[in-house]
Design an enzyme around this catalytic site. Structure first.
Site, PDB file in Angstrom:
ATOM      1  N   GLU A  91      31.229   3.641  54.725  1.00 33.69           N
ATOM      2  CA  GLU A  91      31.752   2.993  53.509  1.00 33.69           C
ATOM      3  C   GLU A  91      30.722   3.003  52.392  1.00 33.69           C
ATOM      4  OE1 GLU A  91      33.203  -0.941  54.388  1.00 33.69           O
ATOM      5  OE2 GLU A  91      34.366  -0.187  56.067  1.00 33.69           O
ATOM      6  N   HIS A 128      38.452  -2.048  52.831  1.00 32.51           N
ATOM      7  CA  HIS A 128      37.775  -3.179  53.485  1.00 32.51           C
ATOM      8  C   HIS A 128      38.155  -4.516  52.828  1.00 32.51           C
ATOM      9  CE1 HIS A 128      34.047  -4.266  56.085  1.00 32.51           C
ATOM     10  NE2 HIS A 128      34.904  -5.257  56.049  1.00 32.51           N
ATOM     11  N   GLY A 174      38.677 -12.118  70.550  1.00 30.51           N
ATOM     12  CA  GLY A 174      37.973 -13.290  70.001  1.00 30.51           C
ATOM     13  C   GLY A 174      38.879 -13.986  69.010  1.00 30.51           C
ATOM     14  N   ARG A 175      38.269 -14.580  67.989  1.00 32.35           N
ATOM     15  CA  ARG A 175      39.067 -15.385  67.041  1.00 32.35           C
ATOM     16  C   ARG A 175      40.122 -14.533  66.340  1.00 32.35           C
ATOM     17  NH1 ARG A 175      33.771 -16.885  66.126  1.00 32.35           N
ATOM     18  NH2 ARG A 175      33.269 -19.040  66.631  1.00 32.35           N
ATOM     19  N   ARG A 177      35.022  -2.771  62.304  1.00 34.91           N
ATOM     20  CA  ARG A 177      33.992  -1.914  61.718  1.00 34.91           C
ATOM     21  C   ARG A 177      34.315  -0.461  62.064  1.00 34.91           C
ATOM     22  NH1 ARG A 177      33.011  -5.659  59.099  1.00 34.91           N
ATOM     23  NH2 ARG A 177      31.037  -6.747  58.745  1.00 34.91           N
TER      24      ARG A 177
HETATM   25  C1  DGY Z   1      33.101  -9.666  57.714  1.00 33.47           C
HETATM   26  O1  DGY Z   1      33.110 -10.877  57.485  1.00 33.47           O
HETATM   27  O2  DGY Z   1      32.257  -9.119  58.403  1.00 33.47           O
HETATM   28  C2  DGY Z   1      34.186  -8.883  57.109  1.00 33.47           C
HETATM   29  O3  DGY Z   1      34.157  -7.557  57.465  1.00 33.47           O
HETATM   30  C3  DGY Z   1      34.189  -9.050  55.622  1.00 33.47           C
HETATM   31  O4  DGY Z   1      35.521  -8.927  55.293  1.00 33.47           O
END
Ligand code: DGY
Length: 328
Positions: free
Chosen positions: A272, A290, A159-160, A243
């Protein structure tokens, strides 16, 4: 739509300029704490606002939403990932959910690329060795890592962020392979000279570095299971800026410690802020708190994007970054 400004509750302290811009337009209740709200504070919030401006770390589950007041109409997430929100339950209650995609993609890709370089080249081990006084002069055989140029990068989720990683990776001489739910537009595939693998199981044994960029959904939970991690060759590296739960973290930690994988660069974890102790102790794991989108620019752009979504909604339009549960 009411002519009164919408009541927006922030669940987390946001950059000052973002809070100021939001307050110019809406009746904003800020939250001056930099840690997540308790479930009871979140409950009070969903019972008392039109718009919940939440973020990663909040647990917006079906149980919480079932107790939301009827005035709650929009959950505007500050961030791209929405795995902490039960979007099906929200949709069933007629609550719109939005996120802030794209604005953080380049910064997240920079961090992924930094990890793609840092792990094979033992960057953090080198810094630590020097700080601990273990640098006694250049050596032909000390601190040898592996060359990045010429390696095969397997991106999961083009994706992006994945595409932004692929562009960087090509400049570093990596060839790009990818696995995605759907094959991407052929023009983009050609531009990236990317090889598509419909089967993740087929791709994994053939790549040297895996970069995880897909969102966490029920379908991607433990996508990199122990069985799949075992398909990788023993010098392969894993990078994850998406994630933690997309990887079976316990299996990954075992394999890193037992040197059945070359190493890992992880910006995200399963539980986390807790971090797996085996990974913490492993010199071939580069671990970050993160922070892939942690630039002043991304965080301000994320705030602006969230504001645009709320304003469009307030004006009676469909916000641009609506989450469609069926598309997840
Ligand atoms: C998000 O935007 O979901 C990122 O994990 C935050 O850095």
């Amino acid at each position: 739509m009411t002519s009164q400004p919408l009541k927006v509750i922030l669940t987390r302290k946001l950059p000052e300029e973002v809070e100021a811009r939001l307050s110019d337009l809406f009746d904003v209740m800020p939250y001056n704490d930099d840690s997540p709200m308790s479930q009871s504070a979140l409950l009070a919030a969903v019972q008392g606002c039109d718009v919940l401006a939440c973020t990663l770390g909040d647990r917006i589950d079906a149980q919480l939403l079932a107790q939301a007041g009827p005035q709650l109409k929009l959950i505007a997430n500050f961030g791209a990932g929405v795995d902490h929100i039960d979007v099906q339950a929200a949709a069933a209650q007629g609550i719109t959910v939005t996120n802030t995609p794209s604005v953080l993609a380049e910064d997240a890709a920079d961090m992924a690329m930094a990890l793609i370089m840092a792990v094979p080249r033992r960057l953090v081990e080198g810094v630590e060795a020097l700080r601990q006084g273990r640098f006694v002069g250049w050596s032909p055989t000390w601190m040898l890592g592996h060359r990045v140029r010429g390696k095969k990068l397997g991106i999961i989720g083009l994706g992006r962020v994945g595409q932004a990683v692929a562009r960087r990776a090509r400049a570093f001489g990596l060839s790009v392979h990818y696995h995605n739910r759907n094959r991407i537009n052929p023009h983009v595939e050609n531009e990236l000279e990317a090889t598509y693998w419909e089967s993740l199981d087929q791709m994994l044994p053939r790549v040297d570095i895996v970069c995880v960029n897909c969102p966490q959904t029920p379908a991607t939970y433990h996508l990199l299971s122990r069985r799949r991690l075992e398909l990788l060759h023993k010098d392969a590296y894993i990078v994850n800026v998406s994630r933690g739960n997309i990887i079976d973290e316990e299996a990954l930690a075992d394999m890193i410690v037992e040197k059945r994988l070359g190493g890992a660069g992880l910006d995200v974890f399963s539980r986390e802020p807790a971090v797996n102790e085996k990974l913490m102790a492993a010199p071939n794991a580069v671990l970050l708190p993160h922070m892939a989108s942690a630039t002043v620019e991304s965080r301000i752009d994320m705030g602006d994007r969230m504001l645009i979504n709320i304003k469009m909604f307030a004006d009676g339009h469909k916000p641009p970054d609506r989450i469609i549960p069926e598309m997840l």
